[in-house]
Scaffold this motif. Structure first.
Motif, PDB file in Angstrom:
ATOM      1  N   SER A 223      -5.857  -5.730  -8.252  1.00 45.72           N
ATOM      2  CA  SER A 223      -4.826  -5.891  -9.046  1.00 45.72           C
ATOM      3  C   SER A 223      -4.616  -4.528  -9.524  1.00 45.72           C
ATOM      4  CB  SER A 223      -4.967  -6.725 -10.411  1.00 45.72           C
ATOM      5  OG  SER A 223      -4.849  -8.185 -10.152  1.00 45.72           O
ATOM      6  N   ILE A 224      -5.549  -3.585  -9.659  1.00 43.50           N
ATOM      7  CA  ILE A 224      -5.313  -2.126  -9.764  1.00 43.50           C
ATOM      8  C   ILE A 224      -4.344  -1.479  -8.565  1.00 43.50           C
ATOM      9  CG2 ILE A 224      -6.441  -0.069  -9.982  1.00 43.50           C
ATOM     10  CD1 ILE A 224      -8.750  -1.311 -11.518  1.00 43.50           C
ATOM     11  N   ASN A 225      -4.947  -1.839  -7.486  1.00 40.42           N
ATOM     12  CA  ASN A 225      -4.175  -1.044  -6.470  1.00 40.42           C
ATOM     13  C   ASN A 225      -2.604  -1.705  -6.249  1.00 40.42           C
ATOM     14  OD1 ASN A 225      -3.908  -0.927  -2.974  1.00 40.42           O
ATOM     15  ND2 ASN A 225      -4.569   1.104  -4.299  1.00 40.42           N
ATOM     16  N   GLY A 226      -2.825  -2.968  -6.425  1.00 42.17           N
ATOM     17  CA  GLY A 226      -1.485  -3.928  -6.184  1.00 42.17           C
ATOM     18  C   GLY A 226      -0.620  -3.269  -7.194  1.00 42.17           C
ATOM     19  N   SER A 227      -0.727  -3.068  -8.410  1.00 46.86           N
ATOM     20  CA  SER A 227       0.171  -2.801  -9.415  1.00 46.86           C
ATOM     21  C   SER A 227       0.883  -1.564  -9.048  1.00 46.86           C
ATOM     22  CB  SER A 227      -0.642  -2.469 -10.754  1.00 46.86           C
ATOM     23  OG  SER A 227      -1.188  -1.458 -10.839  1.00 46.86           O
ATOM     24  N   ARG A 228       0.069  -0.506  -8.338  1.00 44.97           N
ATOM     25  CA  ARG A 228       0.643   0.591  -7.929  1.00 44.97           C
ATOM     26  C   ARG A 228       1.581   0.745  -6.426  1.00 44.97           C
ATOM     27  NH1 ARG A 228      -3.625   3.756  -6.002  1.00 44.97           N
ATOM     28  NH2 ARG A 228      -2.157   5.463  -6.048  1.00 44.97           N
ATOM     29  N   TYR A 229       1.263   0.034  -5.476  1.00 51.03           N
ATOM     30  CA  TYR A 229       2.070  -0.421  -4.464  1.00 51.03           C
ATOM     31  C   TYR A 229       3.243  -1.417  -4.777  1.00 51.03           C
ATOM     32  CZ  TYR A 229      -0.746  -4.230  -2.650  1.00 51.03           C
ATOM     33  OH  TYR A 229      -1.525  -5.489  -2.498  1.00 51.03           O
ATOM     34  N   MET A 230       3.057  -2.189  -5.632  1.00 47.52           N
ATOM     35  CA  MET A 230       4.192  -3.171  -6.038  1.00 47.52           C
ATOM     36  C   MET A 230       5.277  -2.576  -6.783  1.00 47.52           C
ATOM     37  SD  MET A 230       3.559  -6.291  -4.843  1.00 47.52           S
ATOM     38  CE  MET A 230       3.976  -7.525  -5.529  1.00 47.52           C
ATOM     39  N   THR A 231       4.804  -1.745  -7.916  1.00 45.55           N
ATOM     40  CA  THR A 231       5.720  -0.913  -8.716  1.00 45.55           C
ATOM     41  C   THR A 231       6.105   0.362  -8.134  1.00 45.55           C
ATOM     42  OG1 THR A 231       4.078   0.248  -9.965  1.00 45.55           O
ATOM     43  CG2 THR A 231       4.748  -1.962 -10.927  1.00 45.55           C
ATOM     44  N   GLY A 232       5.594   0.912  -7.062  1.00 44.72           N
ATOM     45  CA  GLY A 232       5.748   2.091  -6.672  1.00 44.72           C
ATOM     46  C   GLY A 232       5.431   3.217  -7.573  1.00 44.72           C
ATOM     47  N   VAL A 339       2.863   3.008   5.573  1.00 44.33           N
ATOM     48  CA  VAL A 339       3.709   2.885   4.379  1.00 44.33           C
ATOM     49  C   VAL A 339       2.957   3.211   3.030  1.00 44.33           C
ATOM     50  CG1 VAL A 339       5.159   1.270   3.200  1.00 44.33           C
ATOM     51  CG2 VAL A 339       5.224   1.433   5.654  1.00 44.33           C
ATOM     52  N   VAL A 340       1.715   2.800   2.802  1.00 45.84           N
ATOM     53  CA  VAL A 340       1.057   3.097   1.754  1.00 45.84           C
ATOM     54  C   VAL A 340      -0.147   3.701   1.998  1.00 45.84           C
ATOM     55  CG1 VAL A 340       0.024   2.114  -0.280  1.00 45.84           C
ATOM     56  CG2 VAL A 340       1.891   1.177   0.565  1.00 45.84           C
ATOM     57  N   PRO A 341      -0.571   4.819   1.525  1.00 49.07           N
ATOM     58  CA  PRO A 341      -1.638   5.564   1.948  1.00 49.07           C
ATOM     59  C   PRO A 341      -3.040   4.732   2.006  1.00 49.07           C
ATOM     60  CG  PRO A 341      -0.522   7.012   0.344  1.00 49.07           C
ATOM     61  CD  PRO A 341       0.228   5.413   0.386  1.00 49.07           C
ATOM     62  N   VAL A 342      -3.946   5.102   2.817  1.00 44.51           N
ATOM     63  CA  VAL A 342      -5.412   4.517   2.734  1.00 44.51           C
ATOM     64  C   VAL A 342      -6.422   5.507   3.056  1.00 44.51           C
ATOM     65  CG1 VAL A 342      -4.396   2.270   3.834  1.00 44.51           C
ATOM     66  CG2 VAL A 342      -5.213   3.962   5.457  1.00 44.51           C
ATOM     67  N   ASN A 343      -6.013   6.738   2.463  1.00 38.64           N
ATOM     68  CA  ASN A 343      -6.976   8.094   2.382  1.00 38.64           C
ATOM     69  C   ASN A 343      -7.792   7.939   1.134  1.00 38.64           C
ATOM     70  OD1 ASN A 343      -5.218   9.080   0.401  1.00 38.64           O
ATOM     71  ND2 ASN A 343      -4.000  10.262   2.131  1.00 38.64           N
ATOM     72  N   GLY A 344      -8.662   8.890   1.411  1.00 37.53           N
ATOM     73  CA  GLY A 344      -9.557   9.063   0.320  1.00 37.53           C
ATOM     74  C   GLY A 344      -8.936   9.207  -1.075  1.00 37.53           C
ATOM     75  N   GLU A 345      -7.977  10.038  -1.021  1.00 35.67           N
ATOM     76  CA  GLU A 345      -7.314  10.511  -2.301  1.00 35.67           C
ATOM     77  C   GLU A 345      -6.743   9.208  -2.972  1.00 35.67           C
ATOM     78  OE1 GLU A 345      -7.164  14.094   0.169  1.00 35.67           O
ATOM     79  OE2 GLU A 345      -7.184  11.809   0.638  1.00 35.67           O
ATOM     80  N   GLU A 346      -6.110   8.534  -2.328  1.00 35.14           N
ATOM     81  CA  GLU A 346      -5.599   6.958  -2.601  1.00 35.14           C
ATOM     82  C   GLU A 346      -6.855   6.324  -3.333  1.00 35.14           C
ATOM     83  OE1 GLU A 346      -3.026   3.419  -2.671  1.00 35.14           O
ATOM     84  OE2 GLU A 346      -2.522   5.804  -2.859  1.00 35.14           O
TER      85      GLU A 346
END
Length: 372
Positions: A223-232, A339-346
């Motif tokens: 939900s934490i990560n989803g809130s970010r990629y869903m809202t942008g 489309v959405v980063p998957v790196n360590g910074e993310e």
């Protein structure tokens, strides 16, 4: 990094070559395609438990990624995996000697799938051995550890990717596409429900020293990560409240249920729930001035299902781990940009939010978040 042609030529004339060809020839969707002849990411899996097994099985359908090695503290598992996946003995290591992969040119990357508390040291050791790293989420126990891991991988000039499989899931990507196209209008609200009733009280996920927490470190991160990629957007503040009904099972430092709220720069807000005590909680809901989107289930292994104000989302049903490994191979080998980063910074951003949520549960106050 060898091409698949080079890899197969080494095995020419053996029965292993035939079994390999039949294992990797299908595409991720399972359709027959012309044999792939591009670069091949050769992966060793560290941690041969339930999820490691799922990833290994999914990789059998990959074209760009191949399971070639294992790292485990259980000799019987190594023996079983060697037989099942045709893994050479020279590509098998334990947790004490895996630094020797530095001298093994047949392994390009290591996928770390071990308890959370082990990620920090293991990822840094893999990086120091000169191998690319894929790490399961949460990447570390806190943001400080995460930043050290990112720095170590940069110093070693290797990729650090994190197992955000939903970043490649077609229904999820369709909602992100629609949001970017303005089809929902201004985003106002996100709801994320992530939870299940956890079983065995002796498992590592309920051990503070190994897990670093409870439900938030396991299921709540979706939900934490989803809130970010869903809202942008990235949040600028959090509030949170913890509820514990079974202190025997959920001991000090192991959260059972946390409700948390996030505020975003645009004024959008998120209301989320992370729990280890309720089933049937796997739902994302996004609301804007012109429409809405819903995923239910939103993050489990599938099939993901969704709808928007325009109707059902009709996207392909895929094996998440297969697509993830194919796309991560593309990132490492070809420089592809997801489309959405998957790196360590993310991952560090999520860890900063987790740190803030835990602080909010302790203080009862709104906690500012700075992810810049």
């Amino acid at each position: 990094m060898n091409t698949r042609r080079d890899f197969l030529q080494k095995l020419a004339g053996s029965t292993m070559a035939f079994s390999l060809l039949t294992a990797v020839a299908p595409s991720c969707a399972g359709a027959a395609e012309q044999a792939y002849d591009g670069p091949l990411l050769r992966v060793a899996i560290m941690g041969l438990g339930g999820y490691g097994t799922r990833v290994a099985e999914a990789m059998q359908a990959c074209k760009k990624a191949k399971l070639v090695g294992v790292i485990s503290g259980t000799p019987s598992k190594v023996t079983a995996w060697r037989a099942k996946y045709n893994i050479p003995e020279k590509n098998c290591y334990n947790y004490d000697n895996f630094d020797k992969i530095k001298d093994n040119p047949d392994i390009d990357a290591v996928y770390v799938i071990t308890p959370n508390a082990l990620h920090h040291d293991q990822v840094i050791r893999v990086a120091q051995a000169g191998k690319h790293v894929i790490c399961e989420k949460p990447m570390a126990l806190n943001a400080k550890e995460g930043e050290e891991m990112v720095a170590a991988c940069k110093k070693a000039n290797v990729h650090l990717l994190v197992g955000y499989r939903m970043h490649f899931e077609p229904h999820t990507l369709e909602i992100i596409r629609m949001r970017k196209a303005g089809e929902f209008g201004q985003i106002l609200f996100f709801q994320g429900l992530s939870g299940f009733a956890i079983g065995d009280p002796t498992q590592w996920r309920l051990n503070k020293q190994l897990a670093g927490g409870g439900s938030l470190m396991d299921i709540g991160i979706y939900s934490i990560n989803g809130s970010r990629y869903m809202t942008g957007e990235d949040p600028v503040w959090v509030t949170a409240e913890e509820t514990k009904t079974d202190p025997q099972k959920f001991k000090e430092g192991v959260d059972e249920t946390i409700q948390f709220q996030l505020g975003f720069p645009s004024g959008a807000v998120a209301s989320c729930l992370s729990t280890y005590s309720m089933n049937n909680l796997d739902r994302f809901f996004l609301n804007g001035t012109r429409g809405y989107a819903e995923l239910f289930p939103a993050t489990n292994y599938g099939p993901i299902q969704g709808r928007t104000h325009k109707g059902e989302i009709n996207q392909p049903v895929v094996t998440h781990q297969t697509v993830q490994m194919e796309e991560m191979a593309g990132i490492i080998l070809e420089g592809k940009q997801p489309v959405v980063p998957v790196n360590g910074e993310e991952a560090v951003k999520d860890l900063k939010i987790i740190d803030a949520i835990y602080l909010a549960t302790q203080t009862g106050k709104k906690v500012p978040v700075n992810l810049v």
